[in-house]
Motif scaffolding. Structure first.
Motif, PDB file in Angstrom:
ATOM      1  N   ASN A 192       0.849  -1.181   0.000  1.00  0.00           N
ATOM      2  CA  ASN A 192       0.000   0.000   0.000  1.00  0.00           C
ATOM      3  C   ASN A 192       0.885   1.232   0.000  1.00  0.00           C
ATOM      4  N   ALA A 193       0.289   2.389  -0.139  1.00  0.00           N
ATOM      5  CA  ALA A 193       1.069   3.621  -0.017  1.00  0.00           C
ATOM      6  C   ALA A 193       1.697   3.622   1.379  1.00  0.00           C
ATOM      7  N   ASP A 194       2.953   4.060   1.456  1.00  0.00           N
ATOM      8  CA  ASP A 194       3.696   3.998   2.712  1.00  0.00           C
ATOM      9  C   ASP A 194       2.946   4.665   3.871  1.00  0.00           C
ATOM     10  N   VAL A 195       2.344   5.801   3.583  1.00  0.00           N
ATOM     11  CA  VAL A 195       1.669   6.554   4.644  1.00  0.00           C
ATOM     12  C   VAL A 195       0.475   5.764   5.207  1.00  0.00           C
ATOM     13  N   ILE A 196      -0.169   4.984   4.378  1.00  0.00           N
ATOM     14  CA  ILE A 196      -1.293   4.152   4.838  1.00  0.00           C
ATOM     15  C   ILE A 196      -0.759   2.983   5.662  1.00  0.00           C
ATOM     16  N   ALA A 197       0.282   2.336   5.132  1.00  0.00           N
ATOM     17  CA  ALA A 197       0.843   1.180   5.836  1.00  0.00           C
ATOM     18  C   ALA A 197       1.353   1.586   7.225  1.00  0.00           C
ATOM     19  N   ARG A 198       2.038   2.707   7.298  1.00  0.00           N
ATOM     20  CA  ARG A 198       2.590   3.136   8.598  1.00  0.00           C
ATOM     21  C   ARG A 198       1.496   3.409   9.629  1.00  0.00           C
TER      22      ARG A 198
END
Ligand code: SF4
Length: 367
Positions: free
Chosen positions: A219-225
Motif C-alpha cells: 500500500n502507499a507507505d503513509v497508509i501502511a505506517r
C-alpha cells in the motif's frame, strides 16, 4: 542448521534489506497451547520441536479445547487472543473446500488468524470468537485432500491466505514450506498466497517448480505506517518480493510473483502517494519477471466496522459513509464500497500506471 541460526540469518537479512540497523522482529507468541489431538500428529510434533527450540512455554490442553482467551472487555480479549498461538486439528469442515473467486479455484487453510494489527483487517467479521492464531496440525491431510479438488485437464489453483498471513507464522510452523513442496509435486496445480511479511529465507531454495506464486500485499507507505501495525514496512516487503522473484543464479527464489494492492484508499494526494509506491516497485522489479497485480479498494460491512471500532477505537481509518455506495450480496447482507465515479477514477489511474511501468504484467482483477 539450528532453528535459531536460521532466525538469526533472517534477522540479519532483514537488516540488510531494510538498510536500517533496526530489523523487523518476528512474532513470538506469549502463550502457546497444543491440544492433545494436535500433538498426536507427526506435523504437530514438528511444530512442537520448533517451539521448544525457541524456548517458548508450552501448554497442553488435555480436553482439546482452548480456553482462557477472554478478558473483561473486547479490547482485553483482543490483546490476550492476539498473543496466543494454538496448535489444533482443523475440523472435518476444513476438508470440504470452498471456491474463492476471483483469486483462485479453491481455498484451503494452514491456519486461522494473524499476529499483525491492521486496522482494516478483513478477518474481522469473517472469523468468529476471540482472534487467537490457530495453526492446523493436520496440515498434511489437508494438503492431501486438495488432490480431490484438482481438475483433470486444466490447472487448478489453490489459495492459502484467506484466513491468515501464512508467512507471519512460518518461523513457528514451517507450514508454507510444506505446502510449496506438496504443490511442486502436483503437475496442473498452482498455489497462491499473499503476505505482508518479509522472512523469505526459508522459501528461497525450495524446489517449487514454478507452481507457487508469492504475492506481496502493498500500500502507499503513509497508509501502511498508520494502519498496518505489527508488519514490516513497505520497502522491506518490496525487497523481499524482489528476492523471491530474482533468478536462482542471482541468489533469488525464481518464483512467479504478484502484487496485491490493498486496500486502495483515496487519501489526500493519493496519486502522489501511490505513484511513489509504483516508483519503488519499478526500481526493484527491473528484470524479466512473471508478475501479476490484484487491485482491491477499501470496503467494509457494518459488522466488520463494529468489530474494528472495538479493537481500534482510536483509528484514523475513514469508516464514514461519505463517498460510499452500498453493494448487496445474494444472502441479504451489504457492504460499503466507493461510489462509481471514484472507483472509475482510481481504476484508470492504476491501470495506466501499471501498463506504463510493467507492460508485460497481468492485472488479474479490480474490485
Ligand atoms: S496482515 Fe492481513 S490478516 Fe494479518 S492483520 Fe493485517 S490484514 Fe489482517
Amino acid at each position: 542448521m539450528e532453528l535459531l541460526d536460521i532466525l538469526n540469518d533472517i534477522t540479519t537479512e532483514a537488516r540488510e534489506l531494510n538498510g536500517e540497523e533496526k530489523s523487523f522482529k518476528l512474532w513470538m507468541p506469549k502463550r502457546v497451547v497444543f491440544t492433545a489431538d494436535a500433538l498426536e500428529q507427526a506435523y504437530g510434533q514438528k511444530i512442537y520441536e520448533r517451539i521448544k527450540e525457541l524456548n517458548l512455554n508450552i501448554e497442553i490442553a488435555k480436553n482439546n479445547r482452548i480456553t482462557g482467551l477472554r478478558g473483561k472487555d473486547e479490547r482485553e480479549t483482543y490483546r490476550i487472543a492476539k498473543n496466543t498461538l494454538a496448535i489444533v486439528n482443523a475440523p472435518p469442515s476444513a476438508f470440504n473446500l470452498r471456491p474463492i473467486p476471483p483469486s483462485a479455484d479453491w481455498q484451503f487453510h494452514l491456519a486461522e488468524g494473524c499476529p499483525a494489527h491492521c486496522q482494516y483487517c478483513y478477518l474481522a467479521g469473517s472469523l468468529s470468537g476471540p482472534p487467537a492464531i490457530r495453526v492446523f496440525a493436520n496440515l498434511p491431510q489437508i494438503l492431501e485432500n486438495t488432490i480431490k479438488f484438482e481438475s483433470l485437464n486444466q490447472v487448478t489453483s489453490f489459495e492459502a491466505s484467506c484466513y491468515t498471513d501464512p508467512l507471519s507464522l512460518e518461523h513457528l510452523t514451517g507450514g508454507l514450506a510444506e505446502s510449496i513442496n506438496h504443490f511442486a509435486d502436483r503437475p496442473n496445480t498452482h498455489l497462491r498466497f499473499v503476505t505482508k511479511f518479509d522472512n523469505v529465507s526459508g522459501l528461497l531454495n525450495l524446489n517449487h517448480q514454478g507452481r507457487t506464486r508469492f504475492r506481496s500485499s502493498l500500500n502507499a507507505d503513509v497508509i501502511a505506517r498508520k494502519l498496518e501495525g505489527g508488519t514490516p514496512n513497505v520497502s522491506v516487503r518490496i525487497k523481499a518480493l524482489r528476492k523471491m522473484a530474482l533468478p536462482r543464479q542471482q541468489g533469488g527464489g525464481g518464483y512467479p510473483i504478484g502484487v496485491v494492492l490493498a486496500p486502495i484508499m483515496p487519501i489526500p494526494d493519493w496519486e502522489l502517494h501511490y505513484s511513489k509506491l509504483m516508483d519503488e516497485l519499478e526500481l526493484n522489479l527491473n528484470f524479466e519477471i512473471d508478475l501479476t497485480f490484484e487491485l482491491i479498494t477499501h470496503r467494509f460491512t457494518p459488522g466488520s466496522r463494529d468489530i474494528l471500532m472495538e479493537w481500534y477505537p482510536n483509528t484514523s481509518l475513514d469508516f464514514s459513509e461519505t463517498n460510499r455506495a452500498i453493494k448487496r450480496n445474494k444472502f441479504g447482507g451489504h457492504k460499503y464500497v466507493f461510489v462509481k465515479e471514484l472507483m472509475k477514477e482510481l481504476k484508470s489511474f492504476f491501470e495506466a500506471e501499471i501498463a506504463r511501468r510493467f507492460p508485460n504484467a497481468r492485472i488479474l482483477y479490480w474490485t
